[in-house]
Design an enzyme around this catalytic site. Structure first.
Site, mmCIF file in Angstrom:
data_model
loop_
_atom_site.group_PDB
_atom_site.id
_atom_site.type_symbol
_atom_site.label_atom_id
_atom_site.label_comp_id
_atom_site.label_asym_id
_atom_site.label_seq_id
_atom_site.Cartn_x
_atom_site.Cartn_y
_atom_site.Cartn_z
ATOM 1 N N LYS A 53 -49.960 -53.339 85.078
ATOM 2 C CA LYS A 53 -50.566 -54.620 85.466
ATOM 3 C C LYS A 53 -49.667 -55.376 86.447
ATOM 4 O O LYS A 53 -50.137 -56.218 87.202
ATOM 5 C CB LYS A 53 -50.819 -55.487 84.224
ATOM 6 C CG LYS A 53 -51.903 -54.941 83.300
ATOM 7 C CD LYS A 53 -53.293 -55.345 83.727
ATOM 8 C CE LYS A 53 -54.360 -54.647 82.895
ATOM 9 N NZ LYS A 53 -55.658 -54.602 83.575
ATOM 10 N N GLU B 261 -50.628 -53.966 89.666
ATOM 11 C CA GLU B 261 -51.992 -54.411 89.964
ATOM 12 C C GLU B 261 -51.988 -55.846 90.493
ATOM 13 O O GLU B 261 -52.637 -56.151 91.500
ATOM 14 C CB GLU B 261 -52.859 -54.329 88.705
ATOM 15 C CG GLU B 261 -54.313 -54.735 88.931
ATOM 16 C CD GLU B 261 -55.114 -54.868 87.622
ATOM 17 O OE1 GLU B 261 -54.558 -55.392 86.634
ATOM 18 O OE2 GLU B 261 -56.274 -54.461 87.606
ATOM 19 N N GLU C 172 -69.814 -55.599 84.560
ATOM 20 C CA GLU C 172 -69.856 -54.145 84.545
ATOM 21 C C GLU C 172 -71.143 -53.644 83.897
ATOM 22 O O GLU C 172 -71.724 -52.646 84.329
ATOM 23 C CB GLU C 172 -68.628 -53.621 83.782
ATOM 24 C CG GLU C 172 -68.359 -52.167 84.003
ATOM 25 C CD GLU C 172 -66.949 -51.782 83.567
ATOM 26 O OE1 GLU C 172 -65.978 -52.436 84.013
ATOM 27 O OE2 GLU C 172 -66.819 -50.860 82.756
ATOM 28 N N CYS D 30 -60.754 -50.953 84.466
ATOM 29 C CA CYS D 30 -59.885 -52.043 84.016
ATOM 30 C C CYS D 30 -58.463 -51.585 83.731
ATOM 31 O O CYS D 30 -57.589 -52.392 83.495
ATOM 32 C CB CYS D 30 -60.483 -52.786 82.825
ATOM 33 S SG CYS D 30 -61.322 -51.735 81.694
ATOM 34 N N GLU E 52 -73.763 -53.943 86.415
ATOM 35 C CA GLU E 52 -73.563 -52.844 87.361
ATOM 36 C C GLU E 52 -74.143 -51.541 86.809
ATOM 37 O O GLU E 52 -74.814 -50.788 87.511
ATOM 38 C CB GLU E 52 -72.048 -52.671 87.542
ATOM 39 C CG GLU E 52 -71.587 -52.409 88.928
ATOM 40 C CD GLU E 52 -70.064 -52.254 88.954
ATOM 41 O OE1 GLU E 52 -69.372 -52.636 87.982
ATOM 42 O OE2 GLU E 52 -69.573 -51.723 89.959
ATOM 43 N N GLU F 129 -55.496 -56.571 97.678
ATOM 44 C CA GLU F 129 -56.946 -56.753 97.543
ATOM 45 C C GLU F 129 -57.302 -57.667 96.368
ATOM 46 O O GLU F 129 -58.451 -58.031 96.195
ATOM 47 C CB GLU F 129 -57.675 -55.402 97.433
ATOM 48 C CG GLU F 129 -57.298 -54.514 96.264
ATOM 49 C CD GLU F 129 -56.200 -53.491 96.604
ATOM 50 O OE1 GLU F 129 -55.239 -53.870 97.315
ATOM 51 O OE2 GLU F 129 -56.302 -52.339 96.151
ATOM 52 N N CYS G 123 -54.880 -49.275 75.418
ATOM 53 C CA CYS G 123 -53.869 -50.322 75.632
ATOM 54 C C CYS G 123 -52.967 -50.551 74.435
ATOM 55 O O CYS G 123 -51.829 -50.993 74.592
ATOM 56 C CB CYS G 123 -54.546 -51.636 75.979
ATOM 57 S SG CYS G 123 -55.747 -51.489 77.282
#
Ligand code: SF4
Ligand code: SF4
Ligand code: SF4
Ligand code: FES
Lengths: 164, 581
Positions: free
Chosen positions: B361, B364, B282, B302, B285, B369, B506
């Site tokens: 999660k 997810e 990241e 995330c 990026e 994908e 989190c």
């Protein structure tokens, strides 16, 4: 709680236009939801998910909240009415004279639950509060026709007439 | 402005509190407990259940203490016969409609209703409720709703509507037929629910819970053909202890690792190592986008609750999301490629378990994908609460365990990875790396305190190697919505934004241990757990992701460059717009 309706929604473009106009009228005002719902029910006769979704997006109120309001007020309905609207009075007088059994018989014959409409759009069934015809108890109305002092056999005969 | 103070008497005790305080809060200052059910500080203050009634001298009826403000000279009685009887009847009425199956309920011993029945000494329920049985909604990958246990307190409705602005649950129907549910009796899985689980952690009873995946994990562990590896997220280690009666904010990393080893996992690893990869990818990026000026601001991806929220509500920002997978997904992808090769295992024989503070999660991990070559990166996700349950099932005496270390090669992590667990942490971790790269130095000032703290939205402009970078951090979806709307309208501009689905990040995830309403009045849970996270960071040898020797070794041996072709294949993904309903 009634089942989700199985009758496909077939709103017309004209109805949609009217709904959008109603949304436009109340948009941004406080307490817009209830008046919009009233107009929408006028337009469509009932408030299916498609209509509620349009309203949700239009006035920016979550669908869950709209559904909460619709199910809270008895004047709003989420099911369409049938071509034949069967309504059994469940006022005290009718009830003690066996309206419950009449409801059960109609349910069985036309195959719908109270508050719903048959899949072909022909028959809907409602239980109403006292309609003030206690002298005729138990009472069934079909559209504008009133039938009183009913026995189960009478009910069968009436159903035969409409269901043919 | 000075807040006026107010003097009153509660049970004949003199109390002085600031104006605006409720009777409930005033009573707590002199150690008088008033029972509550619907009340949850800052989240649900609607006075619905009437468990908290008290006598106020001069008032004709009993008053709800949780919403009744104090006034000068007020006299309150909290323990009269009328009060006790009213509370008891209220509770008995709730219980008469409640599916009382404590022995098989996830919330037994951590249930506010059960505790209330004990505290009030309910020994008989005089009313027989009408108990229609509702079908349990277990179609969502993350959340199970059981209306048979719901007491209609509406805490979940408030959190979903006000804190998350997702609003997929509400009170439906009227009078005795009222339920809390979705529009048109839909399953949560058919709504724009983001699976954040905030509704679960505010529910006082067992009406909301996560989809249980513990059986699948036990099954994999006992399957001799499976090589079962487990990874734990940073926020788990500062909260797991609570499930064993330890104080909020206790760090139990070493005990947790020992417990997992005793349970029979073949490898016990740290998601933090993977978080270092996320930062490398990241961060690279960010550097690339700063260079090209495309798709700015870069927005972190995330948090799967946030990602789904973005897909539903801000599809115009999907290109701004970082394409880097979340740490546990990167971990899974590396397990099934790099690790499989190293260990001579087939990728389909490796079963990856993620222990997460998060219910989203689970959703997810099931995304198509996120399955390279048809093999899911992660096979099962269990929450902090579920792993605690498994540790208990395994008969492990957690409190008395010695410490042990994570296994190699995914055992060493940087402090930057640890702070992922708190809001602002991903931002800070990325800045530590990006600043070093841009300046070409090993910078010493690496505590970006501007982005710490539990405020909903934080912003700052920082200077890195002469470049100005405008940053913002938001947690909780109401805050994210506000922030993104200001970016959308052009009112605000940033280069880098961190967004976390849960308020506080989190540490306050929907999979974390559940803290009751009374404790919430005294402790800022997210803040206390976050403090433990920053302590953990300080104690690390390496505090920047790119200094982690394991990361460098795996890039050298296997991946090549950050954002290189293999990284792109294994460690990046993309998301797509989703309809609402
Ligand atoms: S929700 Fe509470 S009271 Fe109800 S069954 Fe579960 S533990 Fe018992
Ligand atoms: S999981 Fe989150 S989005 Fe879904 S219902 Fe619960 S609070 Fe709302
Ligand atoms: S599901 Fe839980 S939080 Fe929501 S209204 Fe019911 S009891 Fe309250
Ligand atoms: S009314 Fe005060 S706690 Fe519910």
């Amino acid at each position: 709680m009634v089942e989700n309706n199985t009758i496909p929604f077939n709103g017309t473009p004209e109805q949609h236009e009217k709904l959008m106009a109603a949304i436009e009228k109340y948009k941004g005002t406080k307490g817009a939801l209830i008046p919009v719902l009233h107009e929408a029910q006028e337009i469509y006769g009932y408030l299916p998910i498609e209509v509620q979704k349009t309203i949700a997006e239009g006035i920016n109120v979550p669908l869950s909240e709209i559904y909460g309001v619709v199910t809270f007020y008895t004047q709003f309905v989420t099911q369409p009415k049938g071509e034949y609207r069967f309504a059994v009075c469940l006022g005290t007088a009718c009830y003690v004279k066996g309206a419950g059994a009449i409801i059960d018989r109609i349910k069985e014959r036309i195959g719908v639950e109270v508050g719903t409409c048959s899949a072909d759009g022909k028959c809907s069934l409602d239980a109403t509060r006292c309609i003030g015809a206690c002298g005729l108890a138990p009472v069934l109305t079909v559209n504008d026709d009133v039938y009183g002092k009913l026995t189960l056999d009478d009910v069968d005969a009436i159903l035969d007439k409409y269901l043919k | 402005m000075d807040v006026k103070s107010v003097k009153l008497k509660i049970n004949n005790i003199d109390v002085t509190v600031p104006e605006g305080t409720t009777i409930l809060e005033a009573a707590r200052t002199v150690n008088i407990d008033i029972p509550t059910l619907c009340f949850l500080k800052d989240t649900n203050e609607i006075g619905a259940c009437r468990m908290c009634v008290v006598e106020v001298k001069g008032a004709r009826t009993l008053q709800a203490a949780c919403v009744y403000p104090v006034s000068e000279g007020m006299e309150v009685l909290t323990n009269t016969k009328a009060v006790r009887e009213s509370r008891k009847v209220t509770l008995e009425l709730i219980l008469s409609n409640h599916e009382k199956k404590c022995l098989s309920c996830v919330r037994s011993q951590n249930c506010e209703l059960q505790k209330m029945a004990i505290d009030l000494g309910i020994d008989d329920i005089r009313f027989e409720g009408e108990n229609p049985h509702y079908t349990v909604d277990n179609k969502s990958a993350s959340i199970v709703r059981d209306q048979n246990k719901c007491i209609l307190c509406r805490r979940c409705v408030s959190v979903c509507k006000n804190v998350q602005t997702v609003s997929v649950i509400d009170a439906v129907g009227r009078g005795i037929n009222t339920v809390v549910g979705c529009a048109f009796e839909k399953s949560l899985s058919d709504t724009p629910c983001i699976n954040c689980g905030q509704c679960i952690i505010v529910c006082p009873v067992g009406a909301l819970r996560e989809k249980d995946d513990t059986d699948r994990v036990w099954e994999a562990i006992s399957d001799p053909t499976k090589h079962v590896v487990v990874q734990t997220a940073p926020a788990v280690r500062v909260a797991l202890g609570e499930e064993f009666g330890m104080p909020i904010g206790t760090r139990v990393t070493g005990k947790m690792v020992t417990a997992l080893k005793l349970m029979g996992f073949d490898g016990v690893f740290d998601t933090d190592t993977a978080a270092d990869f996320t930062i490398m990818e990241e961060g690279t990026e960010l550097l690339q986008r700063l260079e090209s000026g495309e798709n700015l601001p870069l927005i972190t991806s995330c948090s799967p609750g946030w990602v789904k929220f973005c897909e539903h509500n801000f599809p115009d920002f999907l290109d701004n999301l970082s394409t880097a997978k979340s740490p546990h997904e990167m971990f899974g992808a590396l397990m099934k490629s790099y690790y499989a090769k190293k260990m001579g295992l087939k990728s389909e024989d490796i079963f990856v378990v993620s222990v997460m503070p998060c219910t989203a999660k689970k959703f997810e991990a099931a995304r198509p994908e996120l399955a390279g070559n048809g093999v899911a990166d992660v096979d099962a996700v269990v929450t902090t609460r579920e792993i605690a349950k498994m540790i208990k099932q395994a008969g492990v005496d957690f409190i008395n365990l010695p410490d042990s270390e994570f296994d190699a090669p995914f055992g060493e992590a940087s402090g930057a990875a640890v702070i992922f667990g708190a809001t602002g942490g991903v931002m800070e971790a990325a800045l530590r790396t990006v600043a070093d790269i841009l300046s070409g130095e090993d910078l010493q000032a690496i505590d970006y305190t501007q982005v710490r703290g539990t405020e909903g939205i934080k912003e700052a402009t920082i200077e890195i190697a002469g470049k100005k970078v405008r940053i913002a951090v938001a947690s909780g979806m109401a805050n994210a919505r506000k922030l993104l709307e200001s970016v959308r309208s052009g009112e605000k501009q940033y280069e880098f934004i961190e967004i976390m689905g849960c308020p506080g990040g989190c540490v306050n995830g929907g999979g974390q241990p559940i803290v009751d309403a009374k404790t919430h009045m005294n402790i800022d849970v997210a803040k206390t757990r976050a403090a433990a996270i920053y302590d953990e960071d300080k104690a690390m040898t390496f505090r920047k992701s790119h200094k982690n020797p394991i990361i460098n070794k795996i890039y050298e041996e296997f991946l090549g460059e950050p954002c290189g072709p293999l990284s792109h294949k294994l460690l990046h993904t993309h998301y797509t717009e989703r309809a609402n309903y």
